[in-house]
Design a protein around this motif. Structure first.
Motif, PDB file in Angstrom:
ATOM      1  N   GLU A   5       0.839  -1.199   0.000  1.00 54.58           N
ATOM      2  CA  GLU A   5       0.000   0.000   0.000  1.00 54.58           C
ATOM      3  C   GLU A   5       0.875   1.251   0.000  1.00 54.58           C
ATOM      4  N   TYR A   6       0.351   2.303  -0.621  1.00 56.32           N
ATOM      5  CA  TYR A   6       1.022   3.606  -0.622  1.00 56.32           C
ATOM      6  C   TYR A   6       0.035   4.627  -0.075  1.00 56.32           C
ATOM      7  N   ALA A   7       0.458   5.349   0.956  1.00 54.38           N
ATOM      8  CA  ALA A   7      -0.451   6.253   1.660  1.00 54.38           C
ATOM      9  C   ALA A   7       0.107   7.668   1.710  1.00 54.38           C
ATOM     10  N   ASP A   8      -0.801   8.634   1.789  1.00 55.92           N
ATOM     11  CA  ASP A   8      -0.422  10.026   1.981  1.00 55.92           C
ATOM     12  C   ASP A   8       0.145  10.199   3.392  1.00 55.92           C
ATOM     13  N   PRO A   9       1.303  10.813   3.556  1.00 56.97           N
ATOM     14  CA  PRO A   9       1.933  10.902   4.880  1.00 56.97           C
ATOM     15  C   PRO A   9       1.176  11.809   5.844  1.00 56.97           C
ATOM     16  N   ASP A  10       0.399  12.760   5.339  1.00 58.65           N
ATOM     17  CA  ASP A  10      -0.319  13.692   6.208  1.00 58.65           C
ATOM     18  C   ASP A  10      -1.689  13.163   6.621  1.00 58.65           C
ATOM     19  N   SER A  11      -2.470  12.742   5.646  1.00 60.27           N
ATOM     20  CA  SER A  11      -3.833  12.286   5.936  1.00 60.27           C
ATOM     21  C   SER A  11      -3.914  10.786   6.190  1.00 60.27           C
ATOM     22  N   ASN A  12      -2.865  10.045   5.824  1.00 64.72           N
ATOM     23  CA  ASN A  12      -2.833   8.583   5.903  1.00 64.72           C
ATOM     24  C   ASN A  12      -3.828   7.941   4.937  1.00 64.72           C
ATOM     25  N   ALA A  13      -4.358   8.729   4.008  1.00 65.06           N
ATOM     26  CA  ALA A  13      -5.312   8.197   3.034  1.00 65.06           C
ATOM     27  C   ALA A  13      -4.600   7.254   2.073  1.00 65.06           C
ATOM     28  N   LEU A  14      -5.298   6.185   1.716  1.00 63.72           N
ATOM     29  CA  LEU A  14      -4.746   5.203   0.792  1.00 63.72           C
ATOM     30  C   LEU A  14      -4.731   5.795  -0.620  1.00 63.72           C
ATOM     31  N   ILE A  15      -3.563   5.751  -1.272  1.00 59.71           N
ATOM     32  CA  ILE A  15      -3.387   6.359  -2.588  1.00 59.71           C
ATOM     33  C   ILE A  15      -3.266   5.299  -3.684  1.00 59.71           C
ATOM     34  N   ALA A  16      -2.590   4.199  -3.386  1.00 59.04           N
ATOM     35  CA  ALA A  16      -2.337   3.171  -4.396  1.00 59.04           C
ATOM     36  C   ALA A  16      -2.101   1.834  -3.709  1.00 59.04           C
ATOM     37  N   VAL A  17      -2.358   0.747  -4.459  1.00 56.32           N
ATOM     38  CA  VAL A  17      -2.215  -0.605  -3.907  1.00 56.32           C
ATOM     39  C   VAL A  17      -1.688  -1.531  -5.000  1.00 56.32           C
ATOM     40  N   SER A  18      -0.793  -2.424  -4.627  1.00 53.55           N
ATOM     41  CA  SER A  18      -0.355  -3.487  -5.526  1.00 53.55           C
ATOM     42  C   SER A  18      -0.417  -4.822  -4.795  1.00 53.55           C
ATOM     43  N   LEU A  19      -1.094  -5.787  -5.394  1.00 50.41           N
ATOM     44  CA  LEU A  19      -1.027  -7.165  -4.922  1.00 50.41           C
ATOM     45  C   LEU A  19       0.215  -7.780  -5.559  1.00 50.41           C
ATOM     46  N   THR A  20       1.163  -8.188  -4.735  1.00 50.72           N
ATOM     47  CA  THR A  20       2.490  -8.570  -5.216  1.00 50.72           C
ATOM     48  C   THR A  20       2.879  -9.947  -4.692  1.00 50.72           C
ATOM     49  N   ASP A  21       3.319 -10.819  -5.608  1.00 45.67           N
ATOM     50  CA  ASP A  21       3.851 -12.118  -5.219  1.00 45.67           C
ATOM     51  C   ASP A  21       5.360 -12.038  -5.090  1.00 45.67           C
ATOM     52  N   VAL A  22       5.901 -12.777  -4.141  1.00 47.12           N
ATOM     53  CA  VAL A  22       7.352 -12.856  -3.959  1.00 47.12           C
ATOM     54  C   VAL A  22       7.819 -14.188  -4.537  1.00 47.12           C
ATOM     55  N   LEU A  23       8.583 -14.122  -5.616  1.00 46.89           N
ATOM     56  CA  LEU A  23       9.105 -15.308  -6.279  1.00 46.89           C
ATOM     57  C   LEU A  23      10.552 -15.532  -5.871  1.00 46.89           C
ATOM     58  N   GLU A  24      11.105 -16.673  -6.281  1.00 51.87           N
ATOM     59  CA  GLU A  24      12.495 -16.951  -5.923  1.00 51.87           C
ATOM     60  C   GLU A  24      13.468 -16.065  -6.700  1.00 51.87           C
ATOM     61  N   ASP A  25      13.015 -15.501  -7.825  1.00 49.19           N
ATOM     62  CA  ASP A  25      13.916 -14.656  -8.609  1.00 49.19           C
ATOM     63  C   ASP A  25      13.363 -13.255  -8.850  1.00 49.19           C
ATOM     64  N   GLY A  26      12.349 -12.861  -8.089  1.00 52.24           N
ATOM     65  CA  GLY A  26      11.825 -11.516  -8.291  1.00 52.24           C
ATOM     66  C   GLY A  26      10.510 -11.282  -7.582  1.00 52.24           C
ATOM     67  N   VAL A  27       9.928 -10.139  -7.872  1.00 51.79           N
ATOM     68  CA  VAL A  27       8.589  -9.835  -7.374  1.00 51.79           C
ATOM     69  C   VAL A  27       7.667  -9.705  -8.583  1.00 51.79           C
ATOM     70  N   SER A  28       6.455 -10.177  -8.427  1.00 52.20           N
ATOM     71  CA  SER A  28       5.486 -10.184  -9.519  1.00 52.20           C
ATOM     72  C   SER A  28       4.299  -9.308  -9.142  1.00 52.20           C
ATOM     73  N   MET A  29       4.062  -8.266  -9.932  1.00 50.31           N
ATOM     74  CA  MET A  29       2.956  -7.349  -9.679  1.00 50.31           C
ATOM     75  C   MET A  29       1.688  -7.962 -10.282  1.00 50.31           C
TER      76      MET A  29
END
Length: 273
Positions: free
Chosen positions: A148-172
């Motif tokens: 998750e990516y949030a605004d530092p002042d309001s803490n509002a959610l700005i963006a989200v990525s569901l991400t898998d952790v693979l043995e050779d990388g990250v998969s968006m």
């Protein structure tokens, strides 16, 4: 009667349906279930062969007369941000990144709905309700994170990525963001930040899903340097995006039996934890 999973995964093909990327085309997918003690191994192995995960299914395009869709990944050792990408990174550097377990929240769903209504109102996910959204986030038999990516002042959610952790990388697996800040280029920023996530974890690749020449929706992926595409059974360095076409041809795709025969499957012994 006791039932056990087959020794090797079973592969199936979906019925043809309209392609979401290229008008007038029909898409078909080759897929298999992702389950059991070897789910991580299978996901790693098939991701390296151009497959993508959707909940507990692994799939890749297998269209009868079209081979335009190419699985794409960034080799972070060869990646160099462009001038515009450096500006995008600086523009969003105040955002707070927080990685959590794959658990859906109401705030995520509200952001997801706003994103779809503005960016993809006629897409395949347009009718997804809160329960289907929760399944997309939470039904994962492998190591996944919600970034998750949030605004530092309001803490509002700005963006989200569901991400898998693979043995050779990250998969968006899937990303969405507020449609209220088009100048922020949040989609590009999340990819840039995932390059940093992979670098921090000592992983060489960021898997981006499919790049489709001729598709405005998917064309942005070719803007990243260090890009590789899975073509002809191997990962190849992307040189000139214009060298890849989206032409129709009845011999574009190998027969299904040949495709399955050429899939490398991992050792089926359960991973020790």
């Amino acid at each position: 009667m006791r039932h056990t999973l087959p020794i090797a995964p079973q592969f199936y093909v979906t019925a043809p349906q309209p392609c979401p990327y290229l008008e007038g085309r029909m898409e078909r997918k080759l897929f298999t279930a992702l389950q059991g003690d070897n789910a991580d191994k299978l996901n790693n192995s098939l991701s390296q062969q151009g497959f993508r995960r959707s909940q507990n299914v692994l799939y890749r395009p297998s269209c009868a007369e079209c081979s335009a869709c190419l699985s794409a990944r960034i080799d972070i050792n060869r990646f160099r941000p462009s001038r515009s990408q450096r500006k995008i990174a600086r523009r969003n550097e105040q955002l707070v990144r927080r990685a959590t377990s794959p658990w859906a929240t109401e705030e995520q769903y509200e952001l997801f709905r706003r994103y779809l209504d503005v960016r993809h109102a006629d897409g395949g996910m347009a009718d997804m309700d809160v329960f289907e959204f929760a399944a997309m986030i939470e039904e994962t038999p492998i190591r996944s994170r919600v970034v998750e990516y949030a605004d530092p002042d309001s803490n509002a959610l700005i963006a989200v990525s569901l991400t898998d952790v693979l043995e050779d990388g990250v998969s968006m697996v899937y990303s969405f963001y507020t449609p209220d800040l088009p100048q922020a280029s949040l989609g590009t920023y999340m990819i840039l930040d995932h390059v940093e996530i992979a670098r921090e974890a000592g992983l060489p690749y960021v898997y981006l899903g499919y790049w489709v020449p001729g598709s405005q929706k998917m064309g942005y992926k070719s803007n990243f340097s260090g890009l590789e595409v899975y073509l002809g059974g191997a990962w190849q360095v992307m040189t000139d995006p214009k060298s890849h076409g989206a032409d129709l041809h009845p011999l574009s795709t190998d027969p299904i039996a040949e495709q399955v025969a050429n899939i490398h499957l991992p050792d089926r012994r359960p991973t020790r934890r």
